[in-house]
Design a protein around this motif. Structure first.
Motif, PDB file in Angstrom:
ATOM      1  N   ALA A 139       2.382   8.885   3.065  1.00 20.46           N
ATOM      2  CA  ALA A 139       1.457   7.811   2.706  1.00 20.46           C
ATOM      3  C   ALA A 139       1.002   7.054   3.952  1.00 20.46           C
ATOM      4  O   ALA A 139      -0.179   6.702   4.097  1.00 20.46           O
ATOM      5  N   ASP A 140       1.923   6.832   4.868  1.00 22.32           N
ATOM      6  CA  ASP A 140       1.568   6.152   6.117  1.00 22.32           C
ATOM      7  C   ASP A 140       0.660   7.026   6.974  1.00 22.32           C
ATOM      8  O   ASP A 140      -0.286   6.533   7.599  1.00 22.32           O
ATOM      9  N   ALA A 141       0.921   8.329   6.990  1.00 30.65           N
ATOM     10  CA  ALA A 141       0.065   9.240   7.756  1.00 30.65           C
ATOM     11  C   ALA A 141      -1.354   9.254   7.209  1.00 30.65           C
ATOM     12  O   ALA A 141      -2.333   9.263   7.965  1.00 30.65           O
ATOM     13  N   ILE A 142      -1.483   9.218   5.888  1.00 26.63           N
ATOM     14  CA  ILE A 142      -2.798   9.290   5.273  1.00 26.63           C
ATOM     15  C   ILE A 142      -3.565   7.980   5.430  1.00 26.63           C
ATOM     16  O   ILE A 142      -4.732   7.970   5.818  1.00 26.63           O
ATOM     17  N   ARG A 143      -2.920   6.867   5.128  1.00 28.34           N
ATOM     18  CA  ARG A 143      -3.633   5.589   5.131  1.00 28.34           C
ATOM     19  C   ARG A 143      -3.703   4.941   6.510  1.00 28.34           C
ATOM     20  O   ARG A 143      -4.721   4.348   6.888  1.00 28.34           O
ATOM     21  N   PHE A 144      -2.623   5.031   7.288  1.00 31.77           N
ATOM     22  CA  PHE A 144      -2.551   4.313   8.560  1.00 31.77           C
ATOM     23  C   PHE A 144      -2.420   5.239   9.765  1.00 31.77           C
ATOM     24  O   PHE A 144      -2.046   4.798  10.843  1.00 31.77           O
ATOM     25  N   ASP A 145      -2.707   6.523   9.581  1.00 27.27           N
ATOM     26  CA  ASP A 145      -2.662   7.499  10.663  1.00 27.27           C
ATOM     27  C   ASP A 145      -1.286   7.543  11.326  1.00 27.27           C
ATOM     28  O   ASP A 145      -1.160   7.790  12.527  1.00 27.27           O
ATOM     29  N   GLY A 146      -0.243   7.282  10.543  1.00 27.33           N
ATOM     30  CA  GLY A 146       1.131   7.359  11.047  1.00 27.33           C
ATOM     31  C   GLY A 146       1.537   6.233  11.965  1.00 27.33           C
ATOM     32  O   GLY A 146       2.545   6.341  12.677  1.00 27.33           O
ATOM     33  N   ALA A 147       0.812   5.114  11.918  1.00 24.68           N
ATOM     34  CA  ALA A 147       1.096   4.008  12.846  1.00 24.68           C
ATOM     35  C   ALA A 147       2.475   3.393  12.641  1.00 24.68           C
ATOM     36  O   ALA A 147       3.037   2.804  13.566  1.00 24.68           O
ATOM     37  N   ASN A 148       3.042   3.550  11.450  1.00 24.01           N
ATOM     38  CA  ASN A 148       4.307   2.885  11.142  1.00 24.01           C
ATOM     39  C   ASN A 148       5.471   3.867  11.009  1.00 24.01           C
ATOM     40  O   ASN A 148       6.527   3.512  10.481  1.00 24.01           O
ATOM     41  N   HIS A 171       0.833  -1.207   0.000  1.00 27.99           N
ATOM     42  CA  HIS A 171       0.000   0.000   0.000  1.00 27.99           C
ATOM     43  C   HIS A 171       0.866   1.255   0.000  1.00 27.99           C
ATOM     44  O   HIS A 171       0.620   2.193  -0.774  1.00 27.99           O
ATOM     45  N   LEU A 172       1.879   1.291   0.855  1.00 31.63           N
ATOM     46  CA  LEU A 172       2.732   2.471   0.936  1.00 31.63           C
ATOM     47  C   LEU A 172       3.551   2.643  -0.343  1.00 31.63           C
ATOM     48  O   LEU A 172       3.786   3.775  -0.798  1.00 31.63           O
ATOM     49  N   PHE A 173       3.995   1.541  -0.914  1.00 35.68           N
ATOM     50  CA  PHE A 173       4.750   1.550  -2.164  1.00 35.68           C
ATOM     51  C   PHE A 173       3.977   2.336  -3.221  1.00 35.68           C
ATOM     52  O   PHE A 173       4.514   3.278  -3.846  1.00 35.68           O
ATOM     53  N   LEU A 174       2.705   1.956  -3.458  1.00 40.97           N
ATOM     54  CA  LEU A 174       1.936   2.588  -4.525  1.00 40.97           C
ATOM     55  C   LEU A 174       1.385   3.959  -4.113  1.00 40.97           C
ATOM     56  O   LEU A 174       1.355   4.895  -4.927  1.00 40.97           O
ATOM     57  N   ASP A 175       0.953   4.093  -2.857  1.00 38.90           N
ATOM     58  CA  ASP A 175       0.450   5.395  -2.401  1.00 38.90           C
ATOM     59  C   ASP A 175       1.525   6.474  -2.527  1.00 38.90           C
ATOM     60  O   ASP A 175       1.250   7.616  -2.932  1.00 38.90           O
ATOM     61  N   ALA A 176       2.750   6.136  -2.165  1.00 34.40           N
ATOM     62  CA  ALA A 176       3.837   7.120  -2.184  1.00 34.40           C
ATOM     63  C   ALA A 176       4.148   7.590  -3.601  1.00 34.40           C
ATOM     64  O   ALA A 176       4.552   8.742  -3.805  1.00 34.40           O
ATOM     65  N   LEU A 177       3.966   6.720  -4.586  1.00 36.49           N
ATOM     66  CA  LEU A 177       4.221   7.128  -5.966  1.00 36.49           C
ATOM     67  C   LEU A 177       3.333   8.299  -6.362  1.00 36.49           C
ATOM     68  O   LEU A 177       3.766   9.220  -7.068  1.00 36.49           O
ATOM     69  N   GLN A 178       2.081   8.272  -5.924  1.00 37.62           N
ATOM     70  CA  GLN A 178       1.154   9.345  -6.279  1.00 37.62           C
ATOM     71  C   GLN A 178       1.441  10.640  -5.526  1.00 37.62           C
ATOM     72  O   GLN A 178       1.123  11.720  -6.006  1.00 37.62           O
TER      73      GLN A 178
END
Length: 599
Positions: free
Chosen positions: A559-568, A534-541
């Motif tokens: 990308a992590d902040a947007i999709r996973f609320d910065g959990a990682n 998910h982060l791989f492809l989200d970050a490309l955009q």
């Protein structure tokens, strides 16, 4: 005979560069803005792409049109960027936008007199009616050429053909400004030219006042490596395995052998067309028996083209691998409106009529492979060659990481910058393109242990593969770090650094979150390899056009902040920092710092 004869032309790219940069700048300073392109007749062009600003805003900030419920994505992002950069609204031109699963993405360009800039671009991401990030390579120029050309389109086409030894391919030329590195903006005719014999495919920028070719976009990326079945690396591991109904109907609702209008019993379909050129014919593989059965047992004791069955096996394998990767990346976000490759987009956005065209045992080269990524709406083109290091020779189409590596070039080039194919053109960005391609093959092949990963062992006939080191979390096995970019000047060398960083990111996420055995078909899990893709492809955009390591890394954080609320966040920071790409890393100098919360 393949239905796509009229679409097939060729592509290549030689990418190496050396720079002479005046003190106090090191020779690697131009990695992020320049790339030397070697054209026929010993012509060299030092192409230029203005450096980008990339800002991320975590959960987002308000914009001036926040209270206008009817405001469109184009209106919001155009107004935001104009205000942010202190420009008049007419200097910002909205090009296109997509509604992603976690964020909306707008792609914009600088403009003058209604004419857009080719290499001064921006992208803005929104979530929940807030701006979450933007990237911009907008420029301030000392002078700008008149907006009315004095060189005709016909003369510009002739100049492009002469410089590239290619032929105009009938794509409609455009008129665009091009920013040069001397701070002048020149008006250009933008012309596509191709050479069927050599495989070259360029987008040439011809000065509309002088007639000089001042830059090119090279749509082709070379070299790749992987094997059968899909999760294995080489055919020697398990031979050919019979796979039944492998298509994912969520990603390919028409199946693999239909475009919604035509049904095929050959290696043709909505996502990919696989063929071998024989004389003037482009021949796909027909089913071995009725019911779409493609059962061809390869004979590795003979050359790839020694018999028809070997050719059929190669076409079949490339077809399966290309379609499988289409389906996986579709599930994770490389969809029609994110500029993917399909004949029929079924009303889901984007521009159709652009499957991946794959030529196996291609006669234009050996010991390599390449992929051309033109803009959305033009087919991607993959060329698979035979490899001559062994007797008998070996077929690149039978090593899955070759096919996966090449097709990933199409994914990253389309998703970065909004489907133009122009946004991985600097040396550093092109290097990361090679790295993403290896990282995708690594993700496909690896298991819960996240073992060391080797690329190209079958075609090269060497367990060590084609790269300098295996991809590994161990610095003793793979010592590559961010600072190595100070001395690396070739895209595959730079790509190895980025791919190894991503190998370490994958390992760290799997260590923290576990491993999903169904990640290739189920993107809804919470395991580390699912999160990684998910982060791989989200970050490309999210990342800028022509990113560098810093902005590409920051795009993973956002990308992590947007999709996973910065959990990682901490997992990502520590993984990147372990290879020198810490928070204070700059100018290819290592840094191991992480944020205070992650110490």
């Amino acid at each position: 005979m393949v239905a796509w004869n009229n679409l097939v032309t060729s592509v290549t790219l030689a990418v190496c560069a050396s720079f002479a940069v005046a003190a106090p700048y090191p020779r690697d300073a131009k990695h992020i803005t320049h790339h030397v392109r070697h054209l026929p007749r010993d012509l060299k062009l030092n192409t230029y792409h203005p450096a980008s600003t990339f800002k991320i805003f975590g959960r987002g900030i308000d914009h001036s049109l926040s209270k206008r419920q009817e405001a469109t994505l184009g209106e919001i992002t155009t107004a935001f960027l104009a205000e942010e950069l202190g420009l008049e609204a007419e200097r910002v031109a909205y090009r296109t936008g997509i509604q992603g699963t976690t964020a909306s993405h707008a792609y914009l360009r600088q403009a003058w007199s209604g004419i857009p800039f080719a290499n001064a671009v921006a992208n803005v991401a929104m979530k929940d009616n807030k701006i979450v990030s933007y990237a911009s390579s907008f420029v301030k120029y000392d002078s700008i050429a008149p907006a009315t050309p004095s060189v005709s389109v016909e003369d510009a086409i002739a100049a492009a053909e002469a410089a590239t030894q290619g032929s105009y391919n009938a794509q409609e030329p455009t008129l665009e400004y091009y920013m040069k590195d001397d701070n002048t903006a020149v008006l250009t005719h933008v012309v596509q030219v191709q050479n069927v014999q050599t495989g070259d495919w360029y987008e040439a920028f011809v000065d509309a006042h002088s007639g000089e070719v001042i830059s090119v976009t090279d749509f082709v990326a070379r070299a790749s490596y992987l094997s059968v079945p899909f999760g294995d690396v080489t055919i020697e591991e398990s031979g050919l395995e019979l796979i039944q109904d492998p298509q994912n109907l969520e990603a390919s609702p028409l199946g693999w052998h239909s475009d919604g209008t035509n049904d095929f019993t050959t290696t043709e379909g909505n996502n990919a067309v696989v063929f071998k050129g024989v004389g003037q014919q482009l021949l796909a593989t027909s089913q071995s028996s009725a019911g779409l059965n493609f059962n061809f047992e390869v004979d590795l004791t003979t050359d790839p083209d020694a018999n028809a069955v070997n050719v059929d096996a190669a076409r079949t394998n490339a077809f399966v691998i290309s379609n499988t990767l289409h389906d996986i990346t579709y599930l994770y976000g490389f969809t029609e409106d994110a500029f993917n490759f399909q004949i029929n987009n079924q009303g889901n956005g984007g521009v159709g009529n652009d499957p991946v065209l794959i030529s196996v045992q291609d006669a234009s080269g050996v010991n390599n492979a390449n992929f051309a990524t033109p803009p959305d709406g033009q087919p991607g083109q993959m060329r698979m060659f035979t490899w001559t290091f062994t007797t008998p020779e070996r077929d690149g189409a039978l090593e899955n990481d070759v096919v996966i590596h090449e097709q990933t070039h199409g994914v990253t080039s389309r998703m970065t910058g909004g489907g133009t194919g122009r946004c991985l053109q600097t040396l550093e960005a092109g290097g990361m393109g090679e790295g993403w391609s290896d990282a995708m093959a690594d993700w496909v092949a690896n298991s819960a242990a996240i073992d060391d990963f080797v690329v190209g062992s079958f075609v090269f006939n060497n367990p060590a593969g084609l790269r300098s080191f295996p991809y590994s979390r161990s610095a003793a096995v793979n010592p590559l770090r961010y600072s190595d970019l100070q001395v690396l000047t070739e895209v595959h060398e730079i790509g190895e650094v980025w791919a190894n960083m991503l190998h370490n990111v994958l390992a760290a996420l799997v260590d923290d979150l576990g491993f999903s055995e169904t990640a290739q078909t189920d993107p809804t899990g919470t395991e580390g390899n699912v999160v990684f893709m998910h982060l791989f492809l989200d970050a490309l955009q999210l990342q800028p056009c022509n990113p560098d390591f810093i902005s590409a890394r920051d795009a993973w954080y956002e990308a992590d902040a947007i999709r996973f609320d910065g959990a990682n966040t901490c997992t990502l920071e520590k993984a990147f920092a372990s290879r020198g790409l810490g928070l204070r890393a700059r100018n290819h100098v290592d840094d191991a710092s992480v944020s205070r919360a992650c110490r």
